[in-house]
Write a protein that holds these residues in place. Structure first.
Motif, PDB file in Angstrom:
ATOM      1  N   THR A   1       0.931  -1.235   0.045  1.00 54.42           N
ATOM      2  CA  THR A   1      -0.114  -0.063   0.049  1.00 54.42           C
ATOM      3  C   THR A   1       0.800   1.381   0.064  1.00 54.42           C
ATOM      4  OG1 THR A   1      -1.413  -1.222   1.479  1.00 54.42           O
ATOM      5  CG2 THR A   1      -2.028   1.265   1.121  1.00 54.42           C
ATOM      6  N   TYR A   2       0.532   2.090  -0.818  1.00 56.12           N
ATOM      7  CA  TYR A   2       1.180   3.575  -0.638  1.00 56.12           C
ATOM      8  C   TYR A   2       0.438   4.558   0.138  1.00 56.12           C
ATOM      9  CZ  TYR A   2       3.212   8.060  -2.124  1.00 56.12           C
ATOM     10  OH  TYR A   2       3.601   9.424  -2.231  1.00 56.12           O
ATOM     11  N   SER A   3       1.128   5.157   1.062  1.00 58.32           N
ATOM     12  CA  SER A   3       0.537   6.153   1.974  1.00 58.32           C
ATOM     13  C   SER A   3      -0.830   5.331   2.733  1.00 58.32           C
ATOM     14  CB  SER A   3       0.219   7.272   1.179  1.00 58.32           C
ATOM     15  OG  SER A   3      -0.081   8.084   2.061  1.00 58.32           O
ATOM     16  N   SER A   4      -1.607   6.120   2.983  1.00 57.37           N
ATOM     17  CA  SER A   4      -2.694   5.634   3.860  1.00 57.37           C
ATOM     18  C   SER A   4      -3.791   4.913   2.985  1.00 57.37           C
ATOM     19  CB  SER A   4      -3.470   6.632   4.545  1.00 57.37           C
ATOM     20  OG  SER A   4      -2.590   7.027   5.728  1.00 57.37           O
ATOM     21  N   GLY A   5      -4.707   4.183   3.698  1.00 54.09           N
ATOM     22  CA  GLY A   5      -5.705   3.633   2.970  1.00 54.09           C
ATOM     23  C   GLY A   5      -5.615   2.115   2.991  1.00 54.09           C
ATOM     24  N   ASN A   6      -6.618   1.490   2.373  1.00 51.48           N
ATOM     25  CA  ASN A   6      -6.973   0.188   2.529  1.00 51.48           C
ATOM     26  C   ASN A   6      -6.648  -0.402   1.055  1.00 51.48           C
ATOM     27  OD1 ASN A   6      -8.065   0.498   4.646  1.00 51.48           O
ATOM     28  ND2 ASN A   6     -10.215  -0.261   4.399  1.00 51.48           N
TER      29      ASN A   6
END
Lengths: 112, 114
Positions: free
Chosen positions: B50-55
């Motif tokens: 995953t790049y940076s935040s999130g799902n």
């Protein structure tokens, strides 16, 4: 598929010996890495290289050196092996701009 | 303090269970977050990133990143015995010569029993 090949699966060496661990990758990757893996400690970076003849120390470089004379080959050298260097050693490579590292099968080194 | 801390495990669950694996980190410069899976006597292989935040979801696997809390998770739904392996979180910067240098957690040994 990318192939990262480590020269030995198992090695037994004596204290004080000079030890060479060899790693070869076949995908023209710029970055190559040497990690050691110990129970409860995970993978710890020893050295990495981002180009031929270029190297940077990782988190635990003491007692180790590296050589990268050709792009496809990255060697880890234990100048004078000690028992606390008994471990699993993993080589990895990745292309510049990619975050996906490909690992070799590992070399289990025992220093007696 | 280690830059990346991973729940030590080991973890043993019955087949079909939902598994949650977690890591915390201290360096806010990390931008890429990965999970590697390592079967016995093999090198680690990238499972998810995953790049940076999130799902991010991929089949039975979901990776979550919460940069505000410096916390990442991997969820495995309907776990199978073939999921038995060591799971390692890994993190990376986004620039400079250190770009691509991966920092790993300690790894969690997961066993899914039939």
């Amino acid at each position: 598929d990318v192939k990262v090949t480590q020269s030995s699966r198992y090695l037994v060496k004596r204290t004080g010996e000079k030890v060479f661990l060899e790693c070869v990758q076949d995908m023209d990757h710029e970055n190559m890495f040497w990690y050691r893996q110990d129970p409860g400690l995970g993978l710890r970076l020893i050295y990495f290289s981002y180009d031929v003849k270029m190297k940077e120390k990782g988190d635990i470089p003491e007692g180790y050196s590296v050589s990268r004379e050709k792009k496809e080959r990255f060697s880890l050298i234990l100048e004078s092996a000690s028992t606390n260097q008994t471990s699993m050693y993993l080589c990895a490579s990745k292309g510049w701009g990619s975050f996906r590292a490909f690992f070799g099968q590992g070399t289990r080194l025992t220093v007696v | 303090q280690k830059e990346v801390e991973q729940d030590p495990g080991p973890l043993s669950v019955p087949e079909g269970a939902i598994v949650s694996l977690n890591c915390t980190y201290s360096n806010s410069a990390f931008q890429y977050f990965m999970w590697y899976r390592q079967y016995s006597r093999k090198g680690p292989e990238l499972l998810m990133y995953t790049y940076s935040s999130g799902n991010k979801e991929d089949g039975r696997f979901t990776a979550q990143v919460d940069k505000s809390s410096k916390y990442i998770s991997l969820f495995i739904r309907d776990s199978q015995p073939s999921d038995s392996a060591t799971y390692l979180c890994a993190m990376s910067y986004a620039g400079g010569t250190s770009y691509g240098k991966l920092t790993f957690g300690q790894g969690t040994i997961l066993t899914v029993h039939p």
